[in-house]
Design a protein around this motif. Structure first.
Motif, mmCIF file in Angstrom:
data_model
loop_
_atom_site.group_PDB
_atom_site.id
_atom_site.type_symbol
_atom_site.label_atom_id
_atom_site.label_comp_id
_atom_site.label_asym_id
_atom_site.label_seq_id
_atom_site.Cartn_x
_atom_site.Cartn_y
_atom_site.Cartn_z
ATOM 1 N N TRP A 106 -7.655 6.796 -5.883
ATOM 2 C CA TRP A 106 -8.160 5.794 -6.830
ATOM 3 C C TRP A 106 -7.004 5.157 -7.613
ATOM 4 C CZ3 TRP A 106 -12.213 7.180 -11.232
ATOM 5 C CH2 TRP A 106 -12.623 5.988 -11.829
ATOM 6 N N THR A 138 -5.110 2.841 -5.383
ATOM 7 C CA THR A 138 -5.745 1.549 -5.092
ATOM 8 C C THR A 138 -5.628 0.601 -6.284
ATOM 9 O OG1 THR A 138 -7.877 2.445 -5.753
ATOM 10 C CG2 THR A 138 -7.432 2.390 -3.405
ATOM 11 N N TYR A 156 -2.191 -0.714 -6.168
ATOM 12 C CA TYR A 156 -2.067 -1.621 -5.032
ATOM 13 C C TYR A 156 -2.652 -2.997 -5.360
ATOM 14 C CZ TYR A 156 -3.406 -3.862 -0.668
ATOM 15 O OH TYR A 156 -3.607 -4.768 0.320
ATOM 16 N N ARG A 157 -3.806 -3.008 -6.067
ATOM 17 C CA ARG A 157 -4.429 -4.292 -6.385
ATOM 18 C C ARG A 157 -3.549 -5.119 -7.315
ATOM 19 N NH1 ARG A 157 -10.201 -1.864 -7.581
ATOM 20 N NH2 ARG A 157 -10.709 -3.835 -8.578
ATOM 21 N N LYS A 210 0.839 -1.202 0.000
ATOM 22 C CA LYS A 210 0.000 0.000 0.000
ATOM 23 C C LYS A 210 0.872 1.249 0.000
ATOM 24 C CE LYS A 210 -4.331 -1.399 2.052
ATOM 25 N NZ LYS A 210 -5.075 -1.634 3.268
#
Lengths: 71, 349
Positions: B329, B332, B335-336, B199
């Motif tokens: 956004w 994320t 991060y995914r 993260k």
């Protein structure tokens, strides 16, 4: 290493854009109340996001290759 | 869809800032006045070039040289030379009520269609004597106000005042994202969860991206207003570059470790220090050093004072919130991808 490379490309592309702007004399900057500067700023931000998407796509592609869903 | 409300909000606010920020016109303003050096006791026809104003012969136009709050000199006659060009005839008296000679006076233009607008310190008048008694008091008359939403007109800036909605939110979003990454770094140091480290990695990547976009857009803006791509006399510009270099070192540091846990731990500590270095570089030093070209430095923050008026706030704050959400956004998404990569590697082992 990937992110460094990505940032360097990002910098390089922008610097070359800035210099190509400079070559066209000051005229472009000061016409129409300098509105072209604002356009340039928005274009730079857009290019930044595009470059982010390209690097993200390459990462996803690598993962796809890893689990062999591409075949 | 309910889960994604903040992404919709972020994109919507950015879109709003683009549409409103680009479509609202600037207020009318004075580009230049010639001659700008006047001599007391003589008559002049001042040629006034304006921006975003449309004059016609139908509406009466008032032009004043504003001396101070109580005193002004009205033009004897105003002629419309073109849509944006005026000629104003002034009889400069022998006496002025001011205490200073060669004072720089403001010019005020007032008409029904464009509303009243002012150019501060645009005319210098040289006069032989100062006499408060003989001066005939002649204050500025009632001024027209237009209800149209406009952004302020500033000389030198002109339309680039709109960059406030695109260049500045980059830095706001970058700062917030770096602060969030510090929160996760500390969380990593407590929990030692490798996913939290990922993260941090994705947040700092997006933060640096936003920072570089801020730096490059700032450089372009500087070219048009300060006349140079880069100047070492401008403190904030250079401090921002240094802060970004510190963050670039974060990625170099990450890549120099093979051991996963060691890498995560040391880069988490480094990230906390990088943020602690960024705060004085961006928010303290530029305010302490008095010679800065950025507005609001060497004193109060720019957004508190005259640099941002109410119409601009209506676009600026949504843009800031929009870009913070957009940045989160992007982080994320990254991060995914990192998470999937990590899980895949885990399965292989």
């Amino acid at each position: 290493m990937k992110s460094i490379k990505f940032l360097l490309t990002f910098l390089f592309v922008h610097i070359s854009i800035l210099f190509s702007f400079a070559a066209e004399t000051d005229d472009i900057f000061f016409r129409s109340g300098k509105i072209y500067i604002v356009i340039g700023v928005i274009v730079i931000i857009f290019i930044g996001i595009i470059l982010f998407l390209i690097s993200l796509e390459r990462k996803v592609k690598r993962l796809e290759n890893q689990i062999n869903i591409n075949e | 869809m309910i889960k994604h409300w903040w992404k919709v909000l972020g994109a919507g606010l950015v879109l709003y800032s683009l549409i409103v920020g680009l479509s609202v016109p600037l207020k009318s303003g004075v580009l230049d006045v010639s001659p700008s050096m006047l001599q007391g006791g003589k008559s002049y026809d001042l040629i006034i070039n304006t921006y975003n104003a449309t004059f016609s012969d139908e509406n009466p136009i008032d032009v004043w040289i504003k001396v101070d709050d109580d005193n002004a000199l009205a033009a004897r006659a105003v002629k419309v030379l073109g849509e944006t060009k005026l000629s104003a005839h002034f009889d400069i008296p022998n006496y002025f009520p001011n205490e200073k000679e060669n004072w720089a006076y403001s010019i005020i233009i007032n008409d029904k269609t464009n509303g009243a607008f002012i150019r501060p310190r645009s005319i210098a008048v040289k006069f032989d004597q100062i006499n408060k008694e003989i001066w005939k008091n002649n204050p500025v008359g009632s001024l027209y106000k237009i209800d149209k939403m406009t952004f302020p007109f500033r000389s030198v800036l002109y339309e680039t005042i709109r960059n406030t909605y695109y260049h500045v939110p980059m830095w706001f979003a970058m700062t917030i994202i770096f602060l969030v990454s510090v929160f996760y770094s500390i969380k990593y140091l407590r929990k030692k969860d490798p996913l939290v480290d990922l993260k941090v990695r994705s947040l700092t990547t997006v933060g640096v991206l936003l920072g570089f976009m801020g730096l490059i857009t700032g450089s372009l803006w500087a070219r048009s207003t300060w006349g140079t791509w880069w100047t070492f006399s401008e403190i904030k510009m250079n401090m921002a570059a240094i802060a970004l270099l510190i963050y670039l070192a974060y990625f170099v540091l990450r890549n120099s470790f093979d051991d996963e846990e060691k890498r995560a731990k040391i880069s988490a500590v480094y990230n906390v220090f990088a943020c602690m270095a960024m705060i004085p570089l961006l928010f303290v030093i530029p305010r302490v050093v008095t010679s800065s070209l950025h507005p609001g430095n060497g004193g109060n923050p720019a957004i508190g004072g005259e640099d941002l008026d109410n119409t601009m706030r209506m676009v600026f704050y949504p843009a800031v919130i929009g870009w913070i959400l957009m940045g989160i956004w992007l982080a994320t998404l990254l991060y995914r991808v990192y998470k999937i990569e990590y899980k895949l590697l885990d399965d292989d082992v």
